[in-house]
Design a protein around this motif. Sequence first.
Motif, short mmCIF file in Angstrom:
data_model
loop_
_atom_site.label_atom_id
_atom_site.label_comp_id
_atom_site.label_asym_id
_atom_site.label_seq_id
_atom_site.Cartn_x
_atom_site.Cartn_y
_atom_site.Cartn_z
N SER A 100 -4.45 -11.70 4.32
CA SER A 100 -5.61 -11.14 3.62
C SER A 100 -5.17 -10.33 2.42
N SER A 101 -4.04 -9.66 2.55
CA SER A 101 -3.55 -8.88 1.42
C SER A 101 -3.29 -9.77 0.23
N VAL A 139 3.99 -5.03 1.52
CA VAL A 139 3.37 -5.98 2.44
C VAL A 139 3.69 -7.41 2.07
N LEU A 177 -8.40 -6.78 -5.88
CA LEU A 177 -8.80 -5.58 -5.13
C LEU A 177 -7.60 -4.68 -4.88
N VAL A 178 -6.43 -5.29 -4.76
CA VAL A 178 -5.21 -4.52 -4.54
C VAL A 178 -4.24 -4.89 -5.65
N GLY A 189 -2.21 -9.92 10.69
CA GLY A 189 -1.61 -8.73 10.08
C GLY A 189 -0.29 -8.97 9.39
N HIS A 190 -0.05 -10.17 8.93
CA HIS A 190 1.21 -10.40 8.24
C HIS A 190 1.04 -10.63 6.76
N LYS A 245 -6.44 -10.40 -1.49
CA LYS A 245 -6.92 -9.22 -2.21
C LYS A 245 -6.13 -8.99 -3.48
N TYR A 251 0.86 -1.18 0.00
CA TYR A 251 0.00 0.00 0.00
C TYR A 251 0.90 1.23 0.00
#
Lengths: 292, 469, 373, 237
Positions: free
Chosen positions: D44-45, D19, D53-54, D40-41, D48, D14
């Motif tokens: 999910s990214s 990430v 989405l990303v 948070g590692h 996406k 991001y």
Amino acid sequence: MDIFLQIIISGVSLGAMYAVGTIALSLLWGTMGMMNLAHGSFIAIGGYMAYWCMTVMGASWIFVLPLALAAGMLGGYLLYHLVVRWMFERKEFSVDIIIATVAVAALVENGLLNVAGPEAKRQPFSISGGLKLGDVVLPYQTILTVAVAIILMVIVLYIVTRTKMGIVIRAVSQQQVASQLMGVNVMSAFAQAMMLAGGVAAISGVLVTGATQLFPGVGFDTTIKALVICIIAGLGNLRGAIFMAFVLGLFEVAVQYIFGQQYGFPAMLSLVIVLLILRPHGLFGKETVERV
Amino acid sequence: MKRILKPRLNRSHNTVELVATAEGKAKLAERSKHAGLLDDTRRSFLKLGGGGALGVGALAMMNGEAKAQSGDPIPIGSMYPLTGPAASDGQGYKRGVELAIEEINDYGGILGRPLEPYFVDTKNMSASEVVAAANFLIDRHEVHAIINGYNIGPNDAEYEPIADAGIIYMHVNTAIQHHETVKSDPDRYFGCFMADPAEYWYGAGYITMLADLRDSGVWTPQNNKVAIIVGSIPYSIVIADAMKDAAAEKGFEIAFSEVVQTPTTEWGPVLSKIRQIDPAAIANTHFFAGDIAQCQLQFVENPTNSLFYYQYGALQKDFRDIAGDASVGALTGTVDGLLSDDYARPYVDAHSAKYGADSDPQPGALSYGPMHHYAIAAAIAGGTGEPGNHEQNRKIAWALKRFTFRGPTGSYWYHPEFQATVPYPTFTRDASLGHPHMLQQIQDKSKPPVVIYPEPFNVGAFQTPSWFT
Amino acid sequence: MNRSAQNTKRKEIWRDFWVGLAFVAIAVLIPVFDPGNYILSQITLFFIWAAVVTQWNLVFGVAGVYSLAQMAVFAIGGYATGMMGLYAGWNLWAALPIGALAAVIASFLIGAANLRLRGPYIAIMTLAIAQVLYALIVTDVECFIYKGKLCLNFTGGAKGLIQYGDFGFKELLGFKYRVLGDYYLGLVLLILGMLFALFIMYGPLGATFRALRDNRICAEARGVDRVRNQLLVFALSGIFTGLAGGVYAGIQRTFGPDVLSSTLLLFLLSMMVVGGRGTKWGPILGAGALMLVDTILRDFGEIRVAGLSLIILVVMIFLPRGLVGLVEDIFRWRPQSRWDERVKDGIARVDFREFQRLRNPKKHPLGTSGNNG
Amino acid sequence: MTSAIQVSNLTAGYGRRQVLHNISLDIEEGMVVGIIGPNGHGKSSLLKVLSGLVPATSGQVFMGGVAIDGMSAHQRVAKGLVQIPQGDLVFPDMTVEENLLMGGYLAQGRTEIDRRVNKVYEMFPRLAERRPQIARTLSGGERRMLGIGRGLMIEGQIMLIDEPSLGLAPKVIDMVYEVLAKLRSVSPTLLVVEENPVRLQAIADRIYLMDNGEFVWNGTPDELSRNSDLIATYLGA
């Protein structure tokens, strides 16, 4: 008794104008969370299309509504692709879009001023005369406006709740990411919503200017009142908005009659303020769950 | 002799004048019963026309003899709303100035120097906008004069930069406040002229006109009640107040008066209240053409046997366009009306030649006259004066006051004390000195209203409105 | 707060100090070059609008309450000042604090009326309040006092208040230099207003306001009293807004309901958005830019409004963080990333924890990261 | 066996913050793959980025051998790549039925949509009961079912499921995993992201462990349960 009837008729006339002017605004707000202050531009565009069609081209009144619809849809498409899509993803969209659409409204008004001239004109798509009820007259234009307001409302409600396009527009407005994951092209869904709203607003412009007059800044008043009505009815509640339009029209006229004409608008706004303090989500609005 | 005007008028700036006028008006009324008035005024009218002709000719002659010191254009400024709700008027004034300057330049400008106009949009006409516009014209374009239309907001705040620069400023703000401002420091505001009579005169004039219609027998009122619908801007309010002051003296009773917040298009409640009173005459002092056209439409749907008078806006083409057939029979009045005589015709023709037959010459007439008057006065004074040249501009101001000019809306004679034009016959008995305060009636929706009062400017007779039963 | 955050904060304060000093130095010196009354009075107007926008920014940008009632507060300050001059016969200098007080009370009440509302509802509510004020003023037609043949309404009506006096620069400096008096008065107003705004933004109040703006629920859960803080920010922003109203009234020598017009309101709102809302220098930068553009466009008559609208649109579309964002990018040589914007809202909603992790604490020295919990 | 989805040297982030670092992954058709790792590692990214989405900063994603990098999210859905997002991204102001209809957005013809809707109702009888109810008024578990059911409406070849058990009561998690087990028999390729591997071990063919945006380990569920070091370091259990 006549006085009472007169108040009812004046109130309904005013309410019909508010109602027909509110639909498109409520639609965009309900679906895209977009307070479209360029709403007045669409109203003016509809009015000028009618004028152009009948007075300048000398064409029949039959063409007026289709022409206004087409012009409004084109306007909605352009507004979406030139302005809205660039700021839609921003966090501050709801405020940014207010300023941006005001700028658009000023731009359109200025354009009309330079192209069509500043004079107030008579918009020919209107019916004169009225129905005599004792000593009181119910203008045909009011009947027409009420009828069109209700027809437009039914059509818009049908599209939004029953058709695929409507479901998609609602889905996108509620959950953009999820809509994308269902295979929806978010951009084109919003463009469709804006075209629908643009067309409806332009048609309402034909009615509003027919009942009053036509000049470049004609839509501003309607927009402000439509905003107030949407807020009171609750975010994007179309049926509530139409209902409130008539209630507020009657309220305004009654205040004008009882306390004097000058107090009508301030009283209506004061009512809004009190209502909002008591019912922060509008009369028919739901408490929305806040996203964290 | 009975004094016509109430003491409140006498508390005003000029007791002597007003009393004299009051007496004069009484005499006038008396004499008009005989045919004496006609002769008198016709004579002065002719004199007046002659003076006007001399004016244009004089400018041409002076130009012929002029040895131009410089051929540089003379910048002339204008500042009024070119956008927004009052844009219709502003655009009209702009055309008037453009047309006059074109004509003046065709004659060789002022002493050989052509004029060059600069226009500034004052948008919402607020004090800050108008003051900024005045400063802009003075500092940026160094205009020698500002020939204007009207601005509602500034309350004479724009006089300060103009007085500092010592240039000529002619406007049609139609505000009694101009009198007070000029009288407060005549030396400082020497260059500020109001090229139309203050709104104050409208009210008294309207009641006088009603009385004359009644007394001459062309109109038989059903009672002595008058209803007033008051627009919510000061212009409308001052007029309504003056109507109230004058009514009793003429045997009328103000039976109804209500302020309407303007702009508005919904007149139902106020009209139904008036309907209950059933007055002999109704006056609406709101003046946006479109709004009052709606009023007329809604009134005619269910009318009473009342004369309906509209302030100013009904003169405009918009009013007739919007109200259509319903407009026929409506009365209107103004001290700024474009006359329908031979003198005004060249202006009207030139206007429609330049801007199309569809264009409305009415607003432009108000800036067209002062523009010509200024050019002549400047030529007489030996040239224009740039900002800071107080001496030269004082000469022009002197010439403006000394030499009366006849424009398409009447005579520009500036009262020596308050530097504004005055209405005839409400203030002066001499038609050659005043802007005629005219009562007009719409008798054909496709033609401008017909002047029905006063002599000698009238061209038609009063017709009983079609909605009378 | 740890040491490095303190260092960044100190660095930031020094940066603001130098920017401010440069601004003041330029502003003080401009009249030396004698640019003419027009330019000077336009800059004076800029000072006043910038002063209003810096205060508005506290409510709108820093606290994130979308109030559109700032010009109503301004109007109340101006009217109160003018009325003290007209009816009580006070010198306008003495009337200024009364104007400020009236504005603070009005602003406080407006804040109270909005306590239960959020987002666009607040915008409509505050707009309605301003419109009611406007409607009540223009329909005030009863003559309150007479001055000669002039009938003066209590509020001045649609015409506006007049004849309440001014700041006396005419007597002190003469007609010619009165403009200079107005100019420096406007400058002093802006400097004081800006210092006040900076003081709040740097202080604990600013951090609290931002916390409430960025995440109301978290902030409230951590014991921040939203009601108290909202009332506070409204009241505080009223002080210099009211003073600005009084100064404007004294400089224009007439004060009418046109200050409540939607055109002017949106002109000022555009200043804030174009400059960069919620930032320290955005309001001044935006006010300067729009006044400059408006002044330039005055040469173009009818298209002035259109030109201004177009420029506002272009800035809004291409510079989402406003001019301040552009200036930051120029100094850091970093283009604006659309994904930066996206991560702040759209996507971030999907995974809030990830979003928190992604925040770069260095970017927000007074940081939201510290207050979000 | 052909690969359903293949990822090579993928990086993403991001703004300036990266990430995902150099991720490579190959999933064969019909496989169920689990990705686990601390909160948070980047798990999910990764999903996406896969669903569009990303955007990826570099690297490539292939579906059935075709590169899909340039495609937007909705185009990838049309190719049969379905993501069931984390939390309840249902359409809150629409009925259960309307939510499902949205899932059938790409389907052609009324009968086809009806067939799919009925299939979902069969799988989740609870949803059939709640048919006209507004989604926001459903319980957490029902909403998760609705989310999955809506995803099933698309009938894609690959399903990416983001933390299906997040924030649910154990009983509800049981229900969700029953459904996932059923899904396994229906056949699409599944990629399931979870913080905790316990449930996943029962259904997954292979498990990847992600830390700081990189895969640090992969193997079968059995291998994972035998590797106590790994569990102690990363999963704290």
